[in-house]
Enzyme design. Sequence first.
Site, PDB file in Angstrom:
ATOM      1  CE1 TYR A 176      -3.513  -2.503   0.029  1.00 27.76           C
ATOM      2  CE2 TYR A 176      -3.728  -2.257   2.400  1.00 27.76           C
ATOM      3  CZ  TYR A 176      -4.129  -2.839   1.211  1.00 27.76           C
ATOM      4  OH  TYR A 176      -5.160  -3.753   1.224  1.00 27.76           O
ATOM      5  CG  PHE A 231     -21.615   6.771  -3.450  1.00 26.47           C
ATOM      6  CD1 PHE A 231     -22.805   6.948  -2.770  1.00 26.47           C
ATOM      7  CD2 PHE A 231     -20.682   5.887  -2.924  1.00 26.47           C
ATOM      8  CE1 PHE A 231     -23.062   6.268  -1.590  1.00 26.47           C
ATOM      9  CE2 PHE A 231     -20.931   5.213  -1.740  1.00 26.47           C
ATOM     10  CZ  PHE A 231     -22.119   5.402  -1.075  1.00 26.47           C
ATOM     11  CB  CYS A 242     -18.753  -2.270   2.614  1.00 24.68           C
ATOM     12  SG  CYS A 242     -18.120  -3.583   3.688  1.00 24.68           S
ATOM     13  CB  SER A 288     -13.348   7.434   4.689  1.00 25.35           C
ATOM     14  OG  SER A 288     -13.330   8.839   4.800  1.00 25.35           O
ATOM     15  N   GLY A 317     -16.028   0.515  -3.870  1.00 29.04           N
ATOM     16  CA  GLY A 317     -15.015   1.457  -4.331  1.00 29.04           C
ATOM     17  C   GLY A 317     -15.581   2.783  -4.794  1.00 29.04           C
ATOM     18  CB  SER A 319      -6.503 -11.127   1.677  1.00 33.08           C
ATOM     19  OG  SER A 319      -7.229 -10.077   1.085  1.00 33.08           O
ATOM     20  CD1 TRP A 329     -11.431  -7.338   0.456  1.00 29.61           C
ATOM     21  CD2 TRP A 329     -11.619  -5.717  -1.059  1.00 29.61           C
ATOM     22  NE1 TRP A 329     -11.201  -7.895  -0.773  1.00 29.61           N
ATOM     23  CE2 TRP A 329     -11.301  -6.916  -1.728  1.00 29.61           C
ATOM     24  CE3 TRP A 329     -11.787  -4.554  -1.816  1.00 29.61           C
ATOM     25  CZ2 TRP A 329     -11.147  -6.996  -3.118  1.00 29.61           C
ATOM     26  CZ3 TRP A 329     -11.626  -4.621  -3.204  1.00 29.61           C
ATOM     27  CH2 TRP A 329     -11.314  -5.825  -3.826  1.00 29.61           C
ATOM     28  NE  ARG A 371     -18.418  -0.596 -10.262  1.00 26.59           N
ATOM     29  CZ  ARG A 371     -18.844  -1.848 -10.436  1.00 26.59           C
ATOM     30  NH1 ARG A 371     -18.317  -2.841  -9.712  1.00 26.59           N
ATOM     31  NH2 ARG A 371     -19.797  -2.110 -11.312  1.00 26.59           N
TER      32      ARG A 371
END
Length: 302
Positions: free
Chosen positions: A56, A219, A212, A267, A215, A159, A210, A217
């Site tokens: 990351y 919105f 939820c 966030s 990403g 994962s 992860w 999309r």
Amino acid sequence: MTVNKVSMAPKGPEFSEIVQGYWRMGDWNRSAQEHLSFLKQHVELGVTTVDHAHVYGGNPSCEELFGQALALDPTIRDQIEIVSKCGIELVTGERHVNHYDSTPVAITGSVETSLRRLGIESLDVLLIHRPDWLMDVDEIAKCFDSLKQSGKVQHFGVSNFTASQFALLQSRLDAPLVTNQVEINPLNMGVTTDGSLDVLHQNRVRPMAWSCLAGGRIFSESSEQVVRLNKTLEQVAEELGADVAIDQALYAWSMALPSKPVAIVGSGNIARVQAAIEALKLKLSQEQWYRIWVAANGYGVP
């Protein structure tokens, strides 16, 4: 409200029901002191589990930025559970393609890198980030045991593993894999039908959910599917309460699954974290949950 701790697996660690994800930390453009203040804010709310990975961020990595914040107040380490991941190798001067590597050398090297960056002595949980089709589960089992014996990692998980990949690795381990971190949202419901969640539920292991919110999309897209889904989410959110937002309905939808996922929030805005926490109060009816399912799929149940 404050967030409760839940057991992730038999003989596993306890996580907060909402997990703070730090994969976008490098984009927040904050000082180390500001990062520390945000960390303390969500810990005060009960969000004590943090999610990282050695890939990351850029230079500095997200782990390094987090480590700089921790160094300002080392006492915060005892109040949090740190999850990191290994297994993805990105293109460098010596690597021509991004690829997966779950060999003991790669796993151990990734752990040592994460510990150095974070400035800590032990990871609470290490996940293999993506299934490596060349993974030798017997060698991974030996590596996990070595890392556990050395005190560098307390628990292990995976994962994005399928049910069979999870079961295969678990078959070689004495201790339980404590989670499988998978994407769960109405635009990506594969894990609800491919057995990934079933095997976790069978073994009383909680998934980490992860994306939820898909990403973002849900919105930003204007496809027929997303427009249909948004309309239903707005209706359900209104039914749940006048002050409920559709992102809270989305978190509630994922967390309603019987495998009891803990939801990861990506966030860096503490108000968005608080909104996710409030979603823990929401309980969708069977009919509401399936209305969202139908809206996402565009057809009814068989």
